[in-house]
Design a protein around this motif. Structure first.
Motif, short mmCIF file in Angstrom:
data_model
loop_
_atom_site.label_atom_id
_atom_site.label_comp_id
_atom_site.label_asym_id
_atom_site.label_seq_id
_atom_site.Cartn_x
_atom_site.Cartn_y
_atom_site.Cartn_z
N ALA A 69 21.48 46.44 50.31
CA ALA A 69 22.75 47.40 50.44
C ALA A 69 24.18 46.60 50.11
O ALA A 69 24.82 47.26 49.47
N ASP A 70 23.87 45.07 50.29
CA ASP A 70 25.34 44.38 49.82
C ASP A 70 25.43 44.57 48.28
O ASP A 70 26.58 44.87 47.72
N GLU A 71 24.36 44.55 47.39
CA GLU A 71 24.56 44.74 46.19
C GLU A 71 25.20 45.98 45.49
O GLU A 71 26.03 46.03 44.81
N TYR A 72 24.55 47.02 46.11
CA TYR A 72 24.70 48.27 45.98
C TYR A 72 26.12 48.72 46.44
O TYR A 72 26.96 49.10 45.57
N LYS B 242 40.24 45.79 32.86
CA LYS B 242 38.89 45.30 32.25
C LYS B 242 38.18 44.52 33.84
O LYS B 242 38.97 43.96 34.43
N LEU B 243 36.75 44.46 33.75
CA LEU B 243 36.02 43.82 34.84
C LEU B 243 36.11 42.30 34.43
O LEU B 243 35.45 42.06 33.29
N ARG B 244 36.10 41.39 35.10
CA ARG B 244 35.65 39.92 34.68
C ARG B 244 34.79 39.42 35.89
O ARG B 244 35.15 39.18 37.04
N GLU B 245 33.60 39.06 35.43
CA GLU B 245 32.65 38.53 36.23
C GLU B 245 32.66 36.84 36.71
O GLU B 245 32.98 36.36 35.52
N HIS B 246 33.03 36.38 37.80
CA HIS B 246 33.12 35.06 38.06
C HIS B 246 31.94 34.16 37.65
O HIS B 246 30.72 34.64 37.91
N ALA C 176 33.55 50.10 41.23
CA ALA C 176 33.73 51.34 40.62
C ALA C 176 34.99 52.27 41.51
O ALA C 176 35.69 52.71 40.90
N ASP C 177 35.01 52.17 42.66
CA ASP C 177 35.84 52.91 43.51
C ASP C 177 37.31 52.37 43.04
O ASP C 177 38.30 52.99 43.22
N CYS C 178 37.50 51.05 43.14
CA CYS C 178 38.94 50.41 43.00
C CYS C 178 39.26 50.71 41.31
O CYS C 178 40.52 50.92 41.20
N LYS D 233 28.77 35.11 46.79
CA LYS D 233 27.37 35.34 46.34
C LYS D 233 27.73 35.99 44.71
O LYS D 233 27.23 35.54 43.83
N ARG D 234 28.67 36.45 44.66
CA ARG D 234 29.14 37.22 43.50
C ARG D 234 30.69 37.61 43.38
O ARG D 234 31.05 38.30 44.62
N THR D 235 31.51 37.52 42.63
CA THR D 235 32.80 38.02 42.85
C THR D 235 33.13 38.43 41.30
O THR D 235 32.62 38.08 40.22
N VAL D 236 34.01 39.68 41.28
CA VAL D 236 34.21 40.41 40.19
C VAL D 236 35.78 40.70 40.19
O VAL D 236 36.07 41.09 41.36
N ASP D 237 36.39 40.34 39.22
CA ASP D 237 38.06 40.69 39.34
C ASP D 237 38.10 41.77 38.40
O ASP D 237 37.56 42.03 37.37
N ILE D 238 39.20 42.72 38.85
CA ILE D 238 39.74 43.79 37.95
C ILE D 238 41.05 42.87 37.27
O ILE D 238 42.07 42.65 38.11
N ASP D 239 40.75 42.76 36.17
CA ASP D 239 42.22 42.03 35.29
C ASP D 239 42.71 43.14 34.68
O ASP D 239 42.12 44.25 34.38
#
Ligand code: ATP
Length: 491
Positions: free
Chosen positions: A237-240, A264-268, A247-249, A278-284
């Motif tokens: 559930a957390d990954e989903y 664009k998305l930037r994966e840490h 996607a919503d943001c 555990k995982r962070t994605v920035d919207i740049d």
């Protein structure tokens, strides 16, 4: 950036704080139009991510919190940036930002002439790369030291260790410490989220780039709690939910006007992840200063709830009715900087174009973001009936929207002024509207609506205005609404 900063000051969006005293470094005040824009952004975030969702609630917490909050969250130990000092001029820099600055160089190949060299590039005369202070070009930089970014203050009249308090560096922690209060009072079921918009404070080593990085700023953060034992569409559930929020943001920014090619998305990378993530994605976003973080969306796992439970001694769990067990929820955190959103929406909306041989500056704001929705303009300010009718129209429309009246220039100038601040529609009252009582000529009671983007105009009866603006400001496209009005007029 200079163009935007100058527009912001000239037209009342953003001013330097305490300007008459020489300004306070990297602190800014939102002016009459800036405050409307910022409030619109916050209102839309709240409407779209809180009010319209059955799985979201909001809070508004105190900025000063119990000091143990920051021990438990890890901020006292980990919320640091590496800092270096120049031994000559004593300026301080964030070690990981030094190479992103243009640097001063006294070039030995040109008898020591001084050059300013673009960030990251070598000197084109001697080929040297930066090793000294980028600002003075003379001093050695010290080895990096860790500097805690939290602002410290004292609660109460005595400045002693026992009364130390911190201004919150993020809004998130209030959602964690109120987790059980919200869960019990609202009888919520996982997954659900708590949102908050408010001020945060970070004693940044190198603030700058206008409102992009300041020491006092506003955030809107969401903590979305999920049951880590659940699966959605065959995934944990957390990954989903992490991917859903990303996607919503992204969709939200696009919906209100940020262009696809500027996002664009930037994966840490692993070594860049915060201690809780555990995982962070920035919207740049492609800001005028280059690609930089607009917001971050992190999977904070159960780190925060477990830490606060450990430090407070209170259970912060959720009872899973199906499995008959207590679980510590995982949390997905979309964290947005409101000031960075203001800057991005302004940068994306800014257009210069040529109209009949003259430069036209337009802020093509989405109507819901525009600080002023409608400007009512009299064609002749010396005709009392025209001015009276214009004021009456403003007062009527202002019951629903931010509407202004302006008669301080000729109509062409007035249109340009409204274009420059992004007002989507102007209403012009003219002689035909009111007629001429001295000559016994009745007016037609119609006014002209002008569309900012196409500059097209359509004439409509005054009493139709609220309905027309309801359509236009509620998302109706100008071309369709105008065509419908033309058809009605012809009937
Ligand atoms: P950065 O890497 O730019 O310092 P961050 O990763 O530390 O940012 P977060 O802790 O993820 O930032 O904070 C969430 C959001 O808050 C950021 O995406 C940004 O929009 C905003 N923000 C953070 N620091 C500042 C600041 N000093 N000034 C303005 N906005 C900020």
């Amino acid at each position: 950036m200079d163009t935007l900063v100058s527009l912001c000051k000239r037209r009342g969006f953003v001013f330097q704080s305490s300007e008459i005293y020489g300004g306070t470094g990297s602190c800014y005040d939102y002016g009459p139009l800036g405050v409307e824009l910022k409030q619109n952004i916050k209102r839309l975030l709240w409407r779209d991510f809180v009010q319209s969702r059955a799985d979201m609630v909001g809070i508004d917490a105190s900025i000063l919190m119990h000091p143990t909050v920051w021990k438990a969250s890890g901020h006292l130990d980990h919320f640091t940036d590496p800092m270096v000092d120049c031994r000559e001029c004593k300026l301080r820099f964030r070690a990981d930002h030094v190479d992103a600055l243009p640097w001063t160089h006294y070039c030995p190949a040109t008898k020591g002439n001084k050059f300013t060299i673009p960030a990251g590039e070598p000197c084109s005369h001697c080929g040297a790369r930066r090793t000294l202070c980028p600002d003075c070009g003379k001093g050695q930089l010290t080895a990096p030291r860790q500097f805690n970014l939290m602002f410290k203050t004292f609660m109460g009249p005595v400045e002693e260790d026992a009364s130390v308090a911190y201004l919150r560096p993020e809004t998130a922690q209030a959602m964690f410490v109120n987790f059980d209060n919200v869960l019990q009072s609202m009888r919520l079921k996982l997954p659900f989220g708590i949102a908050q918009a408010g001020r945060s404070f970070r004693n940044e080593i190198t603030p700058g780039n206008f409102i992009f990085r300041t020491r006092e700023f506003e955030q809107m953060e969401i903590e979305y709690f999920v049951n880590p034992r659940d699966a959605v569409e065959g995934r944990p559930a957390d990954e989903y939910w992490h991917d859903r929020w990303i996607a919503d943001c992204m969709a939200w920014f696009r919906r209100y006007g940020l262009r696809e090619e500027n996002l664009k998305l930037r994966e840490h990378d692993r070594d860049e992840l915060s201690h809780y993530s555990k995982r962070t994605v920035d919207i740049d976003y492609r800001f005028p200063i280059g690609w930089s973080e607009l917001m971050g969306i992190a999977n904070r796992t159960d780190f925060d709830l477990k830490q606060h439970s450990k430090f407070s001694g209170k259970s912060l769990t959720y009872f899973d009715e199906e499995r008959k067990e207590h679980v510590v929820p995982y949390v997905i955190e979309p964290a947005m900087g409101v000031d960075r959103a203001v800057l991005a929406f302004m940068a994306d909306a800014y257009v210069e174009e040529e109209v009949r041989g003259e430069k036209r500056v337009v802020l093509r704001f989405h109507p819901e973001l525009a600080p002023v929705k409608v400007a009512v303009l009299p064609l002749l300010k010396k005709r009392e009936e025209i001015v009276r009718a214009a004021h009456a129209i403003r007062a009527d429309l202002a019951k629903q929207w931010r509407v202004v009246y302006d008669d301080t220039a000729a109509i062409g100038r007035l249109y340009r002024r409204q274009d420059e601040v992004g007002t989507p529609y102007c209403v012009t009252v003219d002689v035909q509207t009111v007629g001429d009582s001295e000559k016994g000529e009745a007016g037609d009671g119609k006014v002209t609506i002008r569309d900012r983007d196409s500059m097209a105009q359509v004439r409509v009866p005054i009493d139709a205005l609220p309905g027309v603006f309801h359509d236009l400001l509620g998302g109706g496209a100008w071309a369709q609404v105008a065509a419908r009005l033309e058809r009605q007029i012809q009937k």
